[in-house]
Design a protein around this motif. Structure first.
Motif, PDB file in Angstrom:
ATOM      1  N   ASP A  52      10.492  -6.802   5.385  1.00 28.09           N
ATOM      2  CA  ASP A  52      10.291  -5.670   4.487  1.00 28.09           C
ATOM      3  C   ASP A  52       9.150  -5.924   3.503  1.00 28.09           C
ATOM      4  O   ASP A  52       8.984  -7.058   3.026  1.00 28.09           O
ATOM      5  CB  ASP A  52      11.563  -5.370   3.695  1.00 28.09           C
ATOM      6  CG  ASP A  52      12.641  -4.717   4.544  1.00 28.09           C
ATOM      7  OD1 ASP A  52      12.335  -4.390   5.705  1.00 28.09           O
ATOM      8  OD2 ASP A  52      13.759  -4.538   4.050  1.00 28.09           O
ATOM      9  N   ALA A  53       8.381  -4.886   3.203  1.00 29.68           N
ATOM     10  CA  ALA A  53       7.359  -4.982   2.171  1.00 29.68           C
ATOM     11  C   ALA A  53       7.998  -4.782   0.803  1.00 29.68           C
ATOM     12  O   ALA A  53       9.012  -4.106   0.675  1.00 29.68           O
ATOM     13  CB  ALA A  53       6.293  -3.911   2.396  1.00 29.68           C
ATOM     14  N   VAL A  54       7.405  -5.386  -0.204  1.00 31.94           N
ATOM     15  CA  VAL A  54       7.914  -5.236  -1.559  1.00 31.94           C
ATOM     16  C   VAL A  54       7.379  -3.925  -2.144  1.00 31.94           C
ATOM     17  O   VAL A  54       6.166  -3.734  -2.236  1.00 31.94           O
ATOM     18  CB  VAL A  54       7.477  -6.412  -2.455  1.00 31.94           C
ATOM     19  CG1 VAL A  54       7.980  -6.225  -3.877  1.00 31.94           C
ATOM     20  CG2 VAL A  54       8.005  -7.720  -1.884  1.00 31.94           C
ATOM     21  N   GLN A  75       2.460  -0.423   4.810  1.00 34.23           N
ATOM     22  CA  GLN A  75       3.264  -1.561   4.381  1.00 34.23           C
ATOM     23  C   GLN A  75       2.800  -2.860   5.039  1.00 34.23           C
ATOM     24  O   GLN A  75       3.248  -3.939   4.662  1.00 34.23           O
ATOM     25  CB  GLN A  75       4.746  -1.314   4.692  1.00 34.23           C
ATOM     26  CG  GLN A  75       5.361  -0.123   3.969  1.00 34.23           C
ATOM     27  CD  GLN A  75       5.502  -0.321   2.467  1.00 34.23           C
ATOM     28  OE1 GLN A  75       4.798  -1.103   1.854  1.00 34.23           O
ATOM     29  NE2 GLN A  75       6.434   0.395   1.851  1.00 34.23           N
ATOM     30  N   ARG A  76       1.925  -2.779   6.016  1.00 34.12           N
ATOM     31  CA  ARG A  76       1.384  -3.981   6.648  1.00 34.12           C
ATOM     32  C   ARG A  76       0.268  -4.609   5.815  1.00 34.12           C
ATOM     33  O   ARG A  76      -0.210  -5.699   6.125  1.00 34.12           O
ATOM     34  CB  ARG A  76       0.843  -3.641   8.045  1.00 34.12           C
ATOM     35  CG  ARG A  76       1.873  -3.019   8.970  1.00 34.12           C
ATOM     36  CD  ARG A  76       1.294  -2.789  10.351  1.00 34.12           C
ATOM     37  NE  ARG A  76       2.257  -2.121  11.230  1.00 34.12           N
ATOM     38  CZ  ARG A  76       2.145  -2.043  12.546  1.00 34.12           C
ATOM     39  NH1 ARG A  76       1.100  -2.584  13.153  1.00 34.12           N
ATOM     40  NH2 ARG A  76       3.061  -1.421  13.271  1.00 34.12           N
ATOM     41  N   VAL A 124      -0.927   1.655  -4.635  1.00 30.40           N
ATOM     42  CA  VAL A 124      -2.111   2.516  -4.688  1.00 30.40           C
ATOM     43  C   VAL A 124      -3.245   1.894  -3.882  1.00 30.40           C
ATOM     44  O   VAL A 124      -3.901   2.566  -3.071  1.00 30.40           O
ATOM     45  CB  VAL A 124      -2.543   2.752  -6.150  1.00 30.40           C
ATOM     46  CG1 VAL A 124      -3.858   3.526  -6.205  1.00 30.40           C
ATOM     47  CG2 VAL A 124      -1.454   3.509  -6.913  1.00 30.40           C
ATOM     48  N   ILE A 125      -3.477   0.597  -4.086  1.00 28.95           N
ATOM     49  CA  ILE A 125      -4.531  -0.088  -3.334  1.00 28.95           C
ATOM     50  C   ILE A 125      -4.228  -0.066  -1.844  1.00 28.95           C
ATOM     51  O   ILE A 125      -5.111   0.196  -1.009  1.00 28.95           O
ATOM     52  CB  ILE A 125      -4.694  -1.534  -3.837  1.00 28.95           C
ATOM     53  CG1 ILE A 125      -5.258  -1.526  -5.260  1.00 28.95           C
ATOM     54  CG2 ILE A 125      -5.605  -2.339  -2.901  1.00 28.95           C
ATOM     55  CD1 ILE A 125      -5.313  -2.887  -5.912  1.00 28.95           C
ATOM     56  N   LYS A 126      -2.989  -0.318  -1.483  1.00 25.80           N
ATOM     57  CA  LYS A 126      -2.614  -0.308  -0.067  1.00 25.80           C
ATOM     58  C   LYS A 126      -2.881   1.063   0.562  1.00 25.80           C
ATOM     59  O   LYS A 126      -3.347   1.163   1.703  1.00 25.80           O
ATOM     60  CB  LYS A 126      -1.146  -0.695   0.084  1.00 25.80           C
ATOM     61  CG  LYS A 126      -0.873  -2.163  -0.189  1.00 25.80           C
ATOM     62  CD  LYS A 126       0.579  -2.444  -0.494  1.00 25.80           C
ATOM     63  CE  LYS A 126       1.511  -2.027   0.626  1.00 25.80           C
ATOM     64  NZ  LYS A 126       2.923  -2.389   0.309  1.00 25.80           N
TER      65      LYS A 126
END
Length: 233
Positions: free
Chosen positions: A225-227, A174-175, A157-159
């Protein structure tokens, strides 16, 4: 530049699911011992601030974080800040999910993702941004342009909110990193938002540096990969 209120986005402390490598989603997962310590520590950082409002996702891990960080605060629950609905992915190990055909899409084209039995990532981003902007306008109107308020929510959500503030496509979110108990600050103006602080955990400057490995290893594609749901911290 017209001065407006500033929002502090606080990610909840580490949970048992984070520690176990699982995807909590909207399950009633609680803080672990590390998460409780993180919440208490961020509370010390927040205590000097005259927060005009404190808003929270309805999920228990966010409420626990605020109970420990700001025990005297009057907390308003905001459904728009709840975790993304991961549907059938919820409760599963991230190692298993990384083998799902949907995983590369989550990593590279999240704006197209609809989780099986769950929510679209684009829908999550839209309702989270709407909630934050609505609360920011309300706080500014009620408490003035120099007010500071806090919203406790979740990693993805924050991202998504940060991606919107930066004016970048959701496919690039995702960065962005939002660690447990981190603070991110955004100031909205009539023409554009300003990202004032990102993923601030107040830790040592060496904290983000990976430890030295005894043996070199070959880089795997998954290393980039992002978590999903946010890193465990």
């Amino acid at each position: 530049m017209v001065i407006v209120a500033t929002v502090l986005l606080l990610r909840h402390g580490r949970t048992t699911a984070n520690a176990d490598g699982g995807l909590a989603g909207r399950r009633p997962v609680e803080l672990d011992e590390t998460g409780r310590a993180q919440a208490a520590a961020v509370g010390e950082r927040l205590r000097p601030l005259p927060l005009a409002a404190v808003v929270s996702s309805p999920l228990i891990r966010c409420r626990q974080t605020l109970d420990l960080a700001l025990p005297a605060a009057e907390v308003a629950v905001e459904e728009g800040l709840t975790e993304c609905g991961y549907g059938e992915w919820e409760g599963q190990p991230l190692k298993k999910l990384a083998k799902d055909p949907l995983w590369p899409v989550v990593q590279q084209h999240p704006s197209a993702v609809v989780f099986p039995g769950g929510e679209a990532m684009a829908a999550m981003a839209a309702r989270a941004v709407e909630a934050v902007r609505r609360w920011d306008a309300r706080v500014t109107a009620e408490h003035g342009p120099e007010a500071v308020w806090l919203a406790c929510t979740h990693g993805d959500v924050i991202k998504a909110i940060v991606a919107d503030a930066l004016g970048v496509h959701l496919d690039l979110f995702q960065r962005i990193v939002a660690d447990p108990a981190s603070l991110t600050a955004i100031s909205y103006t009539p023409t554009r938002p300003f990202l004032l602080r990102l993923n601030d955990t107040g830790g040592e400057i060496t904290a983000p540096v990976p430890p030295k490995r005894r043996r070199p290893r070959r880089t795997r594609p998954a290393d980039s990969d992002a978590v999903v749901g946010g890193r465990a911290g």
